[in-house]
Design an enzyme around this catalytic site. Structure first.
Site, PDB file in Angstrom:
ATOM      1  N   HIS A  93       0.828  -1.205   0.000  1.00  0.00           N
ATOM      2  CA  HIS A  93       0.000   0.000   0.000  1.00  0.00           C
ATOM      3  C   HIS A  93       0.864   1.258   0.000  1.00  0.00           C
ATOM      4  O   HIS A  93       0.497   2.262  -0.613  1.00  0.00           O
ATOM      5  CB  HIS A  93      -0.923   0.010   1.223  1.00  0.00           C
ATOM      6  CG  HIS A  93      -2.187  -0.769   1.035  1.00  0.00           C
ATOM      7  ND1 HIS A  93      -3.430  -0.185   1.048  1.00  0.00           N
ATOM      8  CD2 HIS A  93      -2.395  -2.087   0.808  1.00  0.00           C
ATOM      9  CE1 HIS A  93      -4.357  -1.110   0.837  1.00  0.00           C
ATOM     10  NE2 HIS A  93      -3.757  -2.280   0.710  1.00  0.00           N
ATOM     11  N   VAL A  97       1.188   3.946  -3.743  1.00  0.00           N
ATOM     12  CA  VAL A  97       0.713   5.335  -3.731  1.00  0.00           C
ATOM     13  C   VAL A  97       1.894   6.256  -3.433  1.00  0.00           C
ATOM     14  O   VAL A  97       2.510   6.163  -2.379  1.00  0.00           O
ATOM     15  CB  VAL A  97      -0.380   5.539  -2.663  1.00  0.00           C
ATOM     16  CG1 VAL A  97      -0.899   6.968  -2.688  1.00  0.00           C
ATOM     17  CG2 VAL A  97      -1.525   4.551  -2.870  1.00  0.00           C
TER      18      VAL A  97
END
Length: 347
Positions: A93, A97
């Site tokens: 994660h 991003v």
């Protein structure tokens, strides 16, 4: 022995030929490339690091970094083995991003950590524990982004997965925006979408299939798969691609959305290639997992990885090495070394 060696040769040839032909994710079939003449075991390309990260980055400034991290990871995972998968997911994660900048660790209103896609993330306490020890040993030195990258590696090793060298020197980002976490795959995408997502990060079709193998450990909430069990595509019936016996097990296990179920139904606590074997038996828990076996672009890779555990172990290390250097921040004016991983520094 000769037959075994020849079979392994063919599998390796298949793997790297498929990667060479994967430039167009919309192709319906695999066309071997005429440009593949040799088998070269893939390694992390030093040019990826662009002389900005270094394997000996903390050799003088914090020589005890890796031993502190390793010992902490060992203790945490001995207490709760499910944290290994959680740390891998937390790393995914983070890097997916804004790159591998520790932005997923920032805890404030509107941060990635507060996003809907991040609600079930775990492992923050582990990273904080490591960081606190490092701040006592070598203050203002080791970034949270480097800690997270190395923690994902050591957590994998603890459950029998491969080791890979992690280059260091990442700076921690100061920006974390919840809505940007919406790009994280949630398990309902089609293969083309997943290929395009991975390509946007500089990763290949092979990386997609290999890194999906991290689902050999870890769990999923029943709420995320109930649509497959009871109302697939609005039919009021289960997904027909699920093995009937496995479906029966899942329907009994997942009566309540709040329950959890193992991603690997056979060896959930061991990092091995059984994930791919399960897919061939129609026992992929997530929709995207099972699609890897049925899509012609990915199914040959699944079959090869199911047949040869050593290829999976080696290639997982290579793909994770590539993944861990996505859009890193290295310049002093790009990021910082946080003293607390949950908050940007106060100046």
């Amino acid at each position: 022995m000769a037959n075994s060696s020849f079979f392994t040769f063919l599998l390796l040839l298949l793997l790297y030929t498929i990667v060479a032909s994967a430039n167009n994710p919309n192709d319906d079939e695999i066309v071997p490339s005429d440009n593949v003449f040799t088998l070269q075991v893939p390694t992390l390309d030093d040019s990826i690091l662009d002389n900005l990260l270094s394997f000996g980055y903390y050799l003088k400034s914090c020589p005890e970094f890796e031993s502190i991290l390793h010992n902490k990871i060992k203790v945490w995972i001995q207490k709760d083995h499910t944290l290994a998968a959680s740390l891998l997911r937390l790393h995914f994660h983070d890097c997916a991003v804004r790159g591998c900048d520790g932005s997923i660790l920032l805890d404030h209103d509107g941060s990635e950590r507060r996003a809907e896609a991040s609600k079930k993330l775990r492992g923050f306490k582990v990273i904080n524990d490591i960081k606190e020890e490092l701040e006592r040993s070598c203050p203002n030195t080791v970034s949270c982004a480097d800690i997270l990258s190395a923690a994902a590696r050591d957590a994998t090793v603890e459950l029998g997965g491969p080791y890979w060298a992690v280059p260091y020197g990442r700076k921690d980002g100061r920006i974390s925006i919840a809505k940007e976490a919406q790009i994280i795959p949630i398990g309902r995408e089609n293969i083309t979408s997943l290929i395009e997502f991975f390509q946007s990060k500089g990763l290949t079709l092979l990386d997609l299939v290999v890194l999906s193998g991290s689902h050999t450990i870890g769990r999923s909430s029943c709420g995320s798969i109930q649509y497959r069990l009871y109302n697939y595509q609005g039919t009021g019936k289960p997904d027909p691609t699920i093995d009937p016996k496995y479906l029966n097990f899942l329907q009994r296990k997942c009566r309540w959305a709040s329950e959890y179920v193992d991603l690997d139904a056979t060896t959930p606590n061991k990092f091995d290639n059984n994930y791919y074997i399960n897919l061939s038996k129609r026992m992929g828990l997530l929709y995207t997992d099972q699609l890897l076996y049925s899509d012609p672009r990915t199914s040959p890779l699944v079959s090869a990885l199911a047949s040869t555990p050593s290829i999976f172990q080696h290639q997982f290390a290579v793909s994770m090495s590539k993944f861990g250097v996505i859009d890193v921040l290295t310049a002093q004016d790009e990021g910082e070394i946080r003293t607390n991983c949950n908050f940007v520094n106060a100046y």
